[in-house]
Design a protein around this motif. Structure first.
Motif, PDB file in Angstrom:
ATOM      1  N   ALA A 173      88.561  -2.307  22.831  1.00  0.00           N
ATOM      2  CA  ALA A 173      87.915  -1.009  23.045  1.00  0.00           C
ATOM      3  C   ALA A 173      88.890   0.134  22.775  1.00  0.00           C
ATOM      4  CB  ALA A 173      87.368  -0.924  24.473  1.00  0.00           C
ATOM      5  N   VAL A 174      90.131  -0.005  23.241  1.00  0.00           N
ATOM      6  CA  VAL A 174      91.125   1.046  23.008  1.00  0.00           C
ATOM      7  C   VAL A 174      91.478   1.126  21.527  1.00  0.00           C
ATOM      8  CG1 VAL A 174      93.492   1.776  23.516  1.00  0.00           C
ATOM      9  CG2 VAL A 174      92.021   0.936  25.360  1.00  0.00           C
ATOM     10  N   ALA A 175      91.559  -0.038  20.862  1.00  0.00           N
ATOM     11  CA  ALA A 175      91.856  -0.026  19.429  1.00  0.00           C
ATOM     12  C   ALA A 175      90.769   0.695  18.645  1.00  0.00           C
ATOM     13  CB  ALA A 175      92.014  -1.462  18.923  1.00  0.00           C
ATOM     14  N   ARG A 176      89.526   0.558  19.069  1.00  0.00           N
ATOM     15  CA  ARG A 176      88.411   1.176  18.339  1.00  0.00           C
ATOM     16  C   ARG A 176      88.249   2.652  18.668  1.00  0.00           C
ATOM     17  NH1 ARG A 176      84.427  -3.634  20.194  1.00  0.00           N
ATOM     18  NH2 ARG A 176      85.053  -5.217  18.686  1.00  0.00           N
ATOM     19  N   HIS A 177      88.397   2.982  19.955  1.00  0.00           N
ATOM     20  CA  HIS A 177      88.033   4.321  20.407  1.00  0.00           C
ATOM     21  C   HIS A 177      89.221   5.187  20.799  1.00  0.00           C
ATOM     22  CE1 HIS A 177      83.701   3.290  20.617  1.00  0.00           C
ATOM     23  NE2 HIS A 177      84.124   2.100  20.997  1.00  0.00           N
ATOM     24  N   GLY A 178      90.404   4.606  20.886  1.00  0.00           N
ATOM     25  CA  GLY A 178      91.548   5.369  21.336  1.00  0.00           C
ATOM     26  C   GLY A 178      91.653   5.370  22.855  1.00  0.00           C
ATOM     27  N   PRO A 179      92.643   6.074  23.422  1.00  0.00           N
ATOM     28  CA  PRO A 179      92.806   6.142  24.879  1.00  0.00           C
ATOM     29  C   PRO A 179      91.537   6.611  25.566  1.00  0.00           C
ATOM     30  CG  PRO A 179      94.705   7.086  23.764  1.00  0.00           C
ATOM     31  CD  PRO A 179      93.681   6.838  22.699  1.00  0.00           C
ATOM     32  N   LEU A 180      91.300   6.083  26.756  1.00  0.00           N
ATOM     33  CA  LEU A 180      90.090   6.410  27.508  1.00  0.00           C
ATOM     34  C   LEU A 180      90.302   7.667  28.342  1.00  0.00           C
ATOM     35  CD1 LEU A 180      89.090   2.843  28.771  1.00  0.00           C
ATOM     36  CD2 LEU A 180      88.801   3.872  26.504  1.00  0.00           C
ATOM     37  N   PRO A 181      89.234   8.408  28.636  1.00  0.00           N
ATOM     38  CA  PRO A 181      89.362   9.599  29.488  1.00  0.00           C
ATOM     39  C   PRO A 181      89.903   9.241  30.870  1.00  0.00           C
ATOM     40  CG  PRO A 181      87.225   9.554  28.386  1.00  0.00           C
ATOM     41  CD  PRO A 181      87.857   8.220  28.134  1.00  0.00           C
ATOM     42  N   ALA A 182      90.549  10.198  31.506  1.00  0.00           N
ATOM     43  CA  ALA A 182      91.158   9.946  32.811  1.00  0.00           C
ATOM     44  C   ALA A 182      90.130   9.477  33.836  1.00  0.00           C
ATOM     45  CB  ALA A 182      91.865  11.209  33.307  1.00  0.00           C
ATOM     46  N   ALA A 183      88.948  10.103  33.846  1.00  0.00           N
ATOM     47  CA  ALA A 183      87.924   9.706  34.820  1.00  0.00           C
ATOM     48  C   ALA A 183      87.490   8.262  34.603  1.00  0.00           C
ATOM     49  CB  ALA A 183      86.720  10.644  34.714  1.00  0.00           C
TER      50      ALA A 183
ATOM     51  N   PRO B 148      79.496   7.669  31.338  1.00  0.00           N
ATOM     52  CA  PRO B 148      79.045   7.783  29.942  1.00  0.00           C
ATOM     53  C   PRO B 148      80.087   7.310  28.936  1.00  0.00           C
ATOM     54  CG  PRO B 148      78.516   9.781  31.175  1.00  0.00           C
ATOM     55  CD  PRO B 148      79.409   8.959  32.051  1.00  0.00           C
ATOM     56  N   ALA B 149      81.370   7.623  29.179  1.00  0.00           N
ATOM     57  CA  ALA B 149      82.409   7.202  28.248  1.00  0.00           C
ATOM     58  C   ALA B 149      82.544   5.686  28.238  1.00  0.00           C
ATOM     59  CB  ALA B 149      83.744   7.850  28.622  1.00  0.00           C
ATOM     60  N   TYR B 150      82.385   5.052  29.406  1.00  0.00           N
ATOM     61  CA  TYR B 150      82.441   3.589  29.465  1.00  0.00           C
ATOM     62  C   TYR B 150      81.284   2.987  28.672  1.00  0.00           C
ATOM     63  CZ  TYR B 150      82.510  -1.154  31.417  1.00  0.00           C
ATOM     64  OH  TYR B 150      82.539  -2.527  31.562  1.00  0.00           O
ATOM     65  N   ARG B 151      80.106   3.548  28.816  1.00  0.00           N
ATOM     66  CA  ARG B 151      78.940   3.013  28.102  1.00  0.00           C
ATOM     67  C   ARG B 151      79.122   3.127  26.599  1.00  0.00           C
ATOM     68  NH1 ARG B 151      75.977   5.760  32.175  1.00  0.00           N
ATOM     69  NH2 ARG B 151      75.300   7.336  30.655  1.00  0.00           N
TER      70      ARG B 151
END
Length: 543
Positions: A112-122, A283-286
């Motif tokens: 997921a990180v490889a595809r979308h980059g770093p995840l939001p802090a929340a 929403p970002a997780y989904r």
């Protein structure tokens, strides 16, 4: 804004002629991945239930390996948690030994990180809370995971799942490791494990901090490169949370304290995160799940998708008639309405020797290094001359790397890293790439062995090559001394070891003898037509 391009290989791969068609009453529909101990398949029960079926490798028949596998079965069987993949069945009496767990549909955190980059802090805080609750549930049953990392977290629609308990053990179980070695992955191993091989639930909390740091930054928590250097930084340097939200960074740092007594218990982590609701509502997780691959519902559909070759004999796994060319991946994705996704990819035990506590990146000449790459680039994304596309076995190496930073990149013995930093090809994400070079200074006019392997299992026909760069001071004339090996195929999680200067392809008088200075080893992934893309960097010194 920089656009991330990924060429991560599909999770579901077609069965091969040597694969069994059925194991333990489960019909095999596809390959899901490979790990240090074996192959993982997508299986289907007679009642239509999908399972992830792990089959131990035929050469893993030592008493120690079988004991570890039986321990994994016992551990998974004890767990009753919404955050782990439930045990469905196992075969432990005779080869092939196997373990079946529920199939969890979704990408791994590393994918997921490889595809979308770093995840939001929340999102990271919700992830940390969910994984903290998962660990607390596991610890309450007297079990420690011992290899928590982004590869071992699957992002399911209803929340994350912990997978791969192959090196987990309960409080009453004896560790099965070699003398002078410890289980786990450098960068996620707690200092007390490295120093004393002592494991407690607090070590899982340290690994949780590293896992969330990776999600927040997109970088390995203690850097990439040689394992000894990563281990040294894990013991002596703070965790890398540069650029992360301050509140999140502070919580990660608290969970990554060097003193295990200073870390919060796993059960305290959710409250410290202070999240307002479940991660499944984020929403970002989904959005991370929008490319989840839907498994074929039955055997005829798997055949239609090209995952099971027609004529794949149910008893022997042999092709009874030639299989047609599989449908294109684009056609498959269109039919099942999904995209490239993750499933359970099982990693084995990484055994290594440790740094001396006096510091530095010194150690055994056979020590390996571990890298978890960034998002990578697609083949052909760099400039340079083009070559005709081909198939089959590459016979030469044609570097497609033309970036100035790549040309200047060199290994530093001071911190065990190569600089300037250069983005790697995306295929390295699925490998669990590790490399090795002499950790003690080599002798002038002597030789040096370097190696590379895919700890998480190499895909079929994955070729690598090594480029040797002499010290900069030796490159002052028309003959630079930079030489490259022929392509070498990776086999499972075995090491591909190359000997300098013998295995380097140019005539010997083109390659310098080992002379005093710092030597750099660059690793390439070589495509069938010979096009080569950067996947790793290491080095060593000559006294």
């Amino acid at each position: 804004m920089h656009t991330r391009i990924t060429t991560e290989r599909p999770t579901m791969e077609a069965l091969r002629a040597g694969d069994p068609a059925e194991i333990g009453g489960y019909r095999l529909l596809a390959r899901l991945g490979a790990g240090g101990m074996g192959q993982v398949y997508l299986g289907l029960s007679p009642g239509g239930r999908h399972v992830a079926l792990k089959v131990i490798r035929a050469d893993f028949d030592s008493p120690e390996a079988l004991a570890r596998f039986r321990r994994e079965v016992a551990t998974v069987g004890e767990l009753r948690s919404p955050f782990t993949a439930a045990l469905v069945g196992a075969g432990l009496d005779a080869p092939p030994y196997w373990l079946a767990t529920e199939y969890v549909q979704g990408p791994t955190l590393s994918q997921a990180v490889a595809r979308h980059g770093p995840l939001p802090a929340a999102t990271c805080l919700r992830l940390m809370a969910a994984l903290g609750e998962a660990l607390a549930d596991v610890h309450a049953r007297g079990v420690q995971h011992r290899d928590l990392k982004p590869h071992n977290v699957i992002l399911a629609p209803d929340g994350p799942r912990l997978i791969d308990f192959g090196i987990a053990r309960g409080d009453d179980q004896t560790a099965i490791t070699h003398t002078g070695a410890a289980p786990g992955t450098p960068g996620y191993l707690a200092p007390e494990v490295i120093r004393r091989q002592w494991m407690s639930p607090a070590a899982d909390v340290f690994a949780l901090a590293g896992t969330v740091a990776y999600a927040a930054t997109g970088r390995p928590p203690f850097g990439a490169g040689d394992a000894h250097a990563v281990i040294y930084r894990s013991v002596h340097e703070p965790i890398d949370v540069a650029g992360a939200d301050p509140a999140l960074a502070g919580l990660i740092a608290r969970c990554a304290q060097k003193d295990p007594a200073a870390r919060p218990a796993a059960g305290q982590v959710p409250a410290l995160c202070g999240v307002p609701g479940a991660i499944a509502d984020d929403p970002a997780y989904r959005r991370l799940l929008d490319r989840t691959e839907v498994p074929p519902p039955d055997l005829p559909t798997a055949v239609a998708y090209g995952l099971v070759p027609p004529g794949h004999d149910r008893a022997t796994g042999v092709l009874t008639r030639p299989a047609p060319e599989p449908r294109s991946r684009r056609t498959l994705l269109g039919m099942i309405g999904g995209g490239a996704a993750a499933a359970v990819v099982v990693t084995g035990v990484l055994l290594f020797q440790f740094l001396p506590r006096s510091g530095g990146a010194a150690g055994s000449p056979s020590a390996s290094g571990t890298a978890r790459s960034g998002a990578g680039r697609s083949p052909g994304a760099t400039g340079g001359a083009t070559r005709p596309a081909g198939a089959g076995t590459p016979t030469d190496v044609f570097s497609k790397e033309t970036d100035a930073d790549f040309a200047a990149m060199a290994w530093s013995p001071k911190d065990g890293r190569c600089a300037p930093a250069v983005r790697t090809e995306a295929s390295v994400q699925a490998l669990g790439a590790q490399w090795t070079a002499p950790r003690e200074p080599a002798a002038p006019r002597g030789s040096a062995d370097v190696g590379f392997r895919a700890a998480d299992g190499a895909p079929d026909a994955y070729y690598v090559a090594a480029e040797m760069r002499p010290p900069v001071a030796l490159r002052g004339n028309r003959v630079t001394g930079i030489v490259t090996t022929r392509p070498v195929v990776l086999k499972g999680s075995d090491w591909a070891t190359l000997h300098y200067p013998r295995d380097f392809t140019r005539p010997k008088d083109w390659a310098y003898d080992l002379q005093a200075g710092t030597w750099t080893v660059v690793w390439y992934h070589v495509h069938p037509n010979g096009d080569a893309y950067y996947i790793g960097c290491d080095g060593f010194t000559v006294s």
